[in-house]
Design an enzyme around this catalytic site. Structure first.
Site, PDB file in Angstrom:
ATOM      1  N   ALA A  61      -1.465   4.201  32.808  1.00  0.00           N
ATOM      2  CA  ALA A  61      -1.121   5.629  32.836  1.00  0.00           C
ATOM      3  C   ALA A  61      -1.771   6.384  31.685  1.00  0.00           C
ATOM      4  O   ALA A  61      -2.046   5.815  30.626  1.00  0.00           O
ATOM      5  CB  ALA A  61       0.385   5.792  32.754  1.00  0.00           C
ATOM      6  N   LEU A  63      -4.684   8.333  31.733  1.00  0.00           N
ATOM      7  CA  LEU A  63      -6.070   8.782  31.879  1.00  0.00           C
ATOM      8  C   LEU A  63      -6.140   9.896  32.920  1.00  0.00           C
ATOM      9  O   LEU A  63      -6.818  10.894  32.729  1.00  0.00           O
ATOM     10  CB  LEU A  63      -6.962   7.611  32.278  1.00  0.00           C
ATOM     11  CG  LEU A  63      -8.453   7.913  32.151  1.00  0.00           C
ATOM     12  CD1 LEU A  63      -9.135   6.865  31.296  1.00  0.00           C
ATOM     13  CD2 LEU A  63      -9.141   7.980  33.486  1.00  0.00           C
ATOM     14  N   ASP A  64      -5.404   9.726  34.010  1.00  0.00           N
ATOM     15  CA  ASP A  64      -5.380  10.750  35.062  1.00  0.00           C
ATOM     16  C   ASP A  64      -3.957  11.301  35.117  1.00  0.00           C
ATOM     17  O   ASP A  64      -3.165  10.946  35.991  1.00  0.00           O
ATOM     18  CB  ASP A  64      -5.807  10.115  36.395  1.00  0.00           C
ATOM     19  CG  ASP A  64      -5.952  11.159  37.510  1.00  0.00           C
ATOM     20  OD1 ASP A  64      -5.843  12.371  37.212  1.00  0.00           O
ATOM     21  OD2 ASP A  64      -6.165  10.750  38.662  1.00  0.00           O
ATOM     22  N   LYS A  65      -3.641  12.178  34.180  1.00  0.00           N
ATOM     23  CA  LYS A  65      -2.250  12.643  34.013  1.00  0.00           C
ATOM     24  C   LYS A  65      -1.744  13.398  35.229  1.00  0.00           C
ATOM     25  O   LYS A  65      -0.548  13.380  35.525  1.00  0.00           O
ATOM     26  CB  LYS A  65      -2.147  13.571  32.801  1.00  0.00           C
ATOM     27  CG  LYS A  65      -2.556  12.915  31.502  1.00  0.00           C
ATOM     28  CD  LYS A  65      -1.405  12.822  30.549  1.00  0.00           C
ATOM     29  CE  LYS A  65      -1.856  12.305  29.198  1.00  0.00           C
ATOM     30  NZ  LYS A  65      -0.800  11.615  28.476  1.00  0.00           N
ATOM     31  N   ASN A 110      -3.758   8.248  19.800  1.00  0.00           N
ATOM     32  CA  ASN A 110      -3.547   9.527  20.493  1.00  0.00           C
ATOM     33  C   ASN A 110      -2.150  10.049  20.245  1.00  0.00           C
ATOM     34  O   ASN A 110      -1.200   9.291  20.083  1.00  0.00           O
ATOM     35  CB  ASN A 110      -3.839   9.387  22.000  1.00  0.00           C
ATOM     36  CG  ASN A 110      -2.596   9.077  22.824  1.00  0.00           C
ATOM     37  OD1 ASN A 110      -1.824   9.971  23.180  1.00  0.00           O
ATOM     38  ND2 ASN A 110      -2.370   7.787  23.077  1.00  0.00           N
ATOM     39  N   ARG A 111      -2.070  11.375  20.192  1.00  0.00           N
ATOM     40  CA  ARG A 111      -0.758  12.020  20.135  1.00  0.00           C
ATOM     41  C   ARG A 111      -0.753  13.215  21.101  1.00  0.00           C
ATOM     42  O   ARG A 111      -0.427  14.339  20.737  1.00  0.00           O
ATOM     43  CB  ARG A 111      -0.415  12.464  18.704  1.00  0.00           C
ATOM     44  CG  ARG A 111      -1.471  13.283  17.981  1.00  0.00           C
ATOM     45  CD  ARG A 111      -0.920  13.939  16.712  1.00  0.00           C
ATOM     46  NE  ARG A 111      -1.892  14.660  15.964  1.00  0.00           N
ATOM     47  CZ  ARG A 111      -2.654  14.172  14.972  1.00  0.00           C
ATOM     48  NH1 ARG A 111      -2.548  12.904  14.620  1.00  0.00           N
ATOM     49  NH2 ARG A 111      -3.512  14.956  14.340  1.00  0.00           N
ATOM     50  N   PHE A 114       2.319  14.113  26.355  1.00  0.00           N
ATOM     51  CA  PHE A 114       2.592  14.419  27.773  1.00  0.00           C
ATOM     52  C   PHE A 114       2.059  15.790  28.182  1.00  0.00           C
ATOM     53  O   PHE A 114       2.746  16.584  28.827  1.00  0.00           O
ATOM     54  CB  PHE A 114       4.098  14.369  28.084  1.00  0.00           C
ATOM     55  CG  PHE A 114       4.727  13.008  28.027  1.00  0.00           C
ATOM     56  CD1 PHE A 114       3.976  11.852  27.975  1.00  0.00           C
ATOM     57  CD2 PHE A 114       6.121  12.878  28.056  1.00  0.00           C
ATOM     58  CE1 PHE A 114       4.571  10.592  27.923  1.00  0.00           C
ATOM     59  CE2 PHE A 114       6.728  11.629  28.015  1.00  0.00           C
ATOM     60  CZ  PHE A 114       5.954  10.491  27.943  1.00  0.00           C
ATOM     61  N   ASN A 172       8.741   6.012  32.186  1.00  0.00           N
ATOM     62  CA  ASN A 172       8.149   5.886  30.857  1.00  0.00           C
ATOM     63  C   ASN A 172       9.153   6.321  29.796  1.00  0.00           C
ATOM     64  O   ASN A 172       9.446   7.504  29.652  1.00  0.00           O
ATOM     65  CB  ASN A 172       6.873   6.731  30.773  1.00  0.00           C
ATOM     66  CG  ASN A 172       6.200   6.628  29.411  1.00  0.00           C
ATOM     67  OD1 ASN A 172       6.557   5.756  28.605  1.00  0.00           O
ATOM     68  ND2 ASN A 172       5.247   7.489  29.146  1.00  0.00           N
ATOM     69  N   SER A 175       6.625   6.270  25.211  1.00  0.00           N
ATOM     70  CA  SER A 175       5.564   7.001  24.513  1.00  0.00           C
ATOM     71  C   SER A 175       6.051   7.394  23.123  1.00  0.00           C
ATOM     72  O   SER A 175       7.170   7.898  22.981  1.00  0.00           O
ATOM     73  CB  SER A 175       5.170   8.258  25.274  1.00  0.00           C
ATOM     74  OG  SER A 175       4.390   9.079  24.435  1.00  0.00           O
ATOM     75  N   ASN A 177       4.892   9.824  21.438  1.00  0.00           N
ATOM     76  CA  ASN A 177       4.481  11.197  21.133  1.00  0.00           C
ATOM     77  C   ASN A 177       5.438  12.274  21.624  1.00  0.00           C
ATOM     78  O   ASN A 177       5.122  13.455  21.581  1.00  0.00           O
ATOM     79  CB  ASN A 177       3.071  11.440  21.688  1.00  0.00           C
ATOM     80  CG  ASN A 177       2.080  10.484  21.063  1.00  0.00           C
ATOM     81  OD1 ASN A 177       2.096  10.269  19.850  1.00  0.00           O
ATOM     82  ND2 ASN A 177       1.261   9.863  21.876  1.00  0.00           N
ATOM     83  N   THR A 178       6.602  11.872  22.127  1.00  0.00           N
ATOM     84  CA  THR A 178       7.652  12.826  22.475  1.00  0.00           C
ATOM     85  C   THR A 178       8.852  12.430  21.629  1.00  0.00           C
ATOM     86  O   THR A 178       9.382  11.323  21.789  1.00  0.00           O
ATOM     87  CB  THR A 178       7.971  12.760  23.990  1.00  0.00           C
ATOM     88  OG1 THR A 178       6.811  13.165  24.712  1.00  0.00           O
ATOM     89  CG2 THR A 178       9.136  13.670  24.365  1.00  0.00           C
ATOM     90  N   LYS A 217       8.539   1.038  31.683  1.00  0.00           N
ATOM     91  CA  LYS A 217       7.469   0.725  30.726  1.00  0.00           C
ATOM     92  C   LYS A 217       8.017   0.754  29.312  1.00  0.00           C
ATOM     93  O   LYS A 217       8.619   1.738  28.891  1.00  0.00           O
ATOM     94  CB  LYS A 217       6.335   1.743  30.868  1.00  0.00           C
ATOM     95  CG  LYS A 217       5.130   1.447  29.979  1.00  0.00           C
ATOM     96  CD  LYS A 217       3.942   2.287  30.392  1.00  0.00           C
ATOM     97  CE  LYS A 217       2.736   2.058  29.487  1.00  0.00           C
ATOM     98  NZ  LYS A 217       1.584   2.850  29.922  1.00  0.00           N
ATOM     99  N   THR A 245       2.627  -3.251  27.466  1.00  0.00           N
ATOM    100  CA  THR A 245       3.403  -2.268  26.731  1.00  0.00           C
ATOM    101  C   THR A 245       2.656  -0.932  26.656  1.00  0.00           C
ATOM    102  O   THR A 245       1.479  -0.848  27.002  1.00  0.00           O
ATOM    103  CB  THR A 245       3.633  -2.699  25.248  1.00  0.00           C
ATOM    104  OG1 THR A 245       2.352  -2.670  24.575  1.00  0.00           O
ATOM    105  CG2 THR A 245       4.248  -4.043  25.115  1.00  0.00           C
ATOM    106  N   ASN A 246       3.358   0.032  26.072  1.00  0.00           N
ATOM    107  CA  ASN A 246       2.739   1.302  25.702  1.00  0.00           C
ATOM    108  C   ASN A 246       1.966   1.131  24.373  1.00  0.00           C
ATOM    109  O   ASN A 246       1.770   0.004  23.925  1.00  0.00           O
ATOM    110  CB  ASN A 246       3.841   2.376  25.587  1.00  0.00           C
ATOM    111  CG  ASN A 246       3.364   3.733  26.043  1.00  0.00           C
ATOM    112  OD1 ASN A 246       2.321   4.201  25.598  1.00  0.00           O
ATOM    113  ND2 ASN A 246       4.108   4.373  26.927  1.00  0.00           N
ATOM    114  N   GLY A 297      -4.658  -3.608  24.891  1.00  0.00           N
ATOM    115  CA  GLY A 297      -5.734  -4.304  24.193  1.00  0.00           C
ATOM    116  C   GLY A 297      -6.628  -5.173  25.039  1.00  0.00           C
ATOM    117  O   GLY A 297      -7.337  -6.037  24.504  1.00  0.00           O
TER     118      GLY A 297
END
Ligand SMILES: Cc1cc2nc3c(=O)[nH]c(=O)nc-3n(C[C@H](O)[C@H](O)[C@H](O)COP(=O)(O)O)c2cc1C
Length: 352
Positions: A61, A63-65, A110-111, A114, A172, A175, A177-178, A217, A245-246, A297
């Site tokens: 998940a 790449l194509d949001k 990345n941050r 969403f 999810n 993440s 970043n939220t 996830k 994992t994330n 990875g």
């Protein structure tokens, strides 16, 4: 081909390159040029969650949001593509710059937070896709301005909207970043959230006359106790699968890197060991009926095999695609196939 394109793409800032890469991929697909980018992997049907995947290598998940490039991505040879994370309402994500490349480490921080066009836009895109070549996962989340106490309603809303269109849905909660999102992995919050979603899944199954598997996830930054507790809840509630994992908020092996202090989730080569360790722990704690997707990875066929050996039934990659290009998909498939065809292996992964 990708070897030629990469220096050009890496000449741009990471987010610009992301947009250019996807636009070029879409053009290649529409003009029938995808075979120049990637050779189709030999089919290797793999069963999991009651579905048959044409091969066990998927796109992770993020790449194509918005689900705008599903067919072009499947044409690269992925057995499945996971789109999203999508939230109920459109939201811009964090201010830029918000994606950083660490080429020597073959890693990304990345941050994004969403950034997406909202679930209605994603549903419209998915409805237009042909989806002939592989399966589709839809990864759902919550809006930034929804407090955790109300998170359940965001996830329920997304689940209802995407259910009729998805081959599987990913919840999810991992993440970084939220703010506060990963607290939803704590035992009580997890039970409440996943319990409500499991009930909705059953209800939607009867309503639409089809059962869509639901996966959760998880983050790589959970302690062993956290993993045991989460596994207990996920097994009790009988989720269909778990993705491990994330990205990580840790900086394994990168402490002195100038970008290590950038806030965000780290993906790529430095994540491999950590995410595989979490995968292995989950495999020993979950019943065999709950298959795992190993992600984090994978930059070579050998890395994909490592995930399978740790208990994955399927694998996904994202950062590896950026550094290695679409050739990585065929390489992972070939390596996994070679391993499974070896007759005398005792620890073959469980394929449902
Ligand atoms: C730029 C970027 C954006 C991502 N966005 C999402 C996302 O929206 N939802 C999600 O579940 N994971 C997201 N991820 C995490 C990936 O799906 C994957 O779990 C992680 O990157 C580890 O795999 P990798 O090392 O192969 O990249 C994102 C990763 C990257 C690098």
């Amino acid at each position: 081909m990708y070897r030629l394109a990469r220096p050009f793409l890496f000449g741009f800032d990471a987010e610009r390159a992301h947009g250019l890469g996807l636009a070029s991929l879409e053009t290649a697909y529409r003009t029938g040029m995808t075979p120049l980018l990637a050779r189709k992997p030999t089919p290797f049907p793999t069963r999991a969650f009651g579905l048959t995947f044409p091969n066990p290598v998927g796109l992770a998940a993020g790449l194509d949001k918005n689900g705008a490039h599903i067919d072009a991505l499947l044409a690269l040879g992925f057995g499945f593509v996971e789109v999203g994370t999508v939230t109920p309402k459109a939201q811009p994500g964090n201010p830029g710059p918000r994606i950083f490349r660490l080429p020597e480490q073959r890693a990304i921080i990345n941050r994004l937070g969403f950034n997406n066009e909202g679930v209605e836009a994603l549903v419209a895109n998915v409805a237009r896709a042909r989806r002939k070549l592989g399966l589709l996962g839809i990864n759902i989340g919550k809006n930034k301005d929804t407090p955790n106490e109300l998170a359940v309603s965001d996830y329920l809303y997304c689940l209802e909207r995407v259910y009729p269109l998805a081959d599987y849905v990913t919840v999810n909660i991992s993440s970084p970043n939220t703010a506060g999102l990963r607290e939803l992995q704590e035992e009580q919050a997890l039970r409440r959230l996943v319990g409500a979603l499991r009930e909705a899944q059953e209800r939607l199954g009867s309503k639409h006359g089809k059962r869509v598997p639901m996966l959760v996830k998880v983050a790589p930054d959970l302690s062993e106790d956290d993993i045991s507790a989460a596994a207990r809840v996920l097994a009790d509630l009988q989720v269909d699968g778990v993705i491990a994992t994330n990205t990580t908020v840790m900086r394994p092996g990168l402490q002195s890197h100038p970008l290590a202090r950038e806030t965000g989730g780290l993906s790529g080569a430095p994540l491999l060991e950590k995410s595989t360790a979490v995968l292995r722990m989950l495999r020993t704690r979950l019943p065999d009926e709950i298959p795992l997707i190993g992600v984090g990875g994978i930059l070579s066929g050998a890395d994909a095999v490592q995930k399978m050996a740790a208990g994955a039934t399927l694998v996904q990659c994202y950062t590896g695609l950026i550094y290695r290009g679409p050739g990585l998909i065929g390489e992972c498939n070939a390596a996994i196939r070679r391993r499974k065809e070896m007759p005398s292996r005792g620890n073959l992964p469980i394929v449902q």
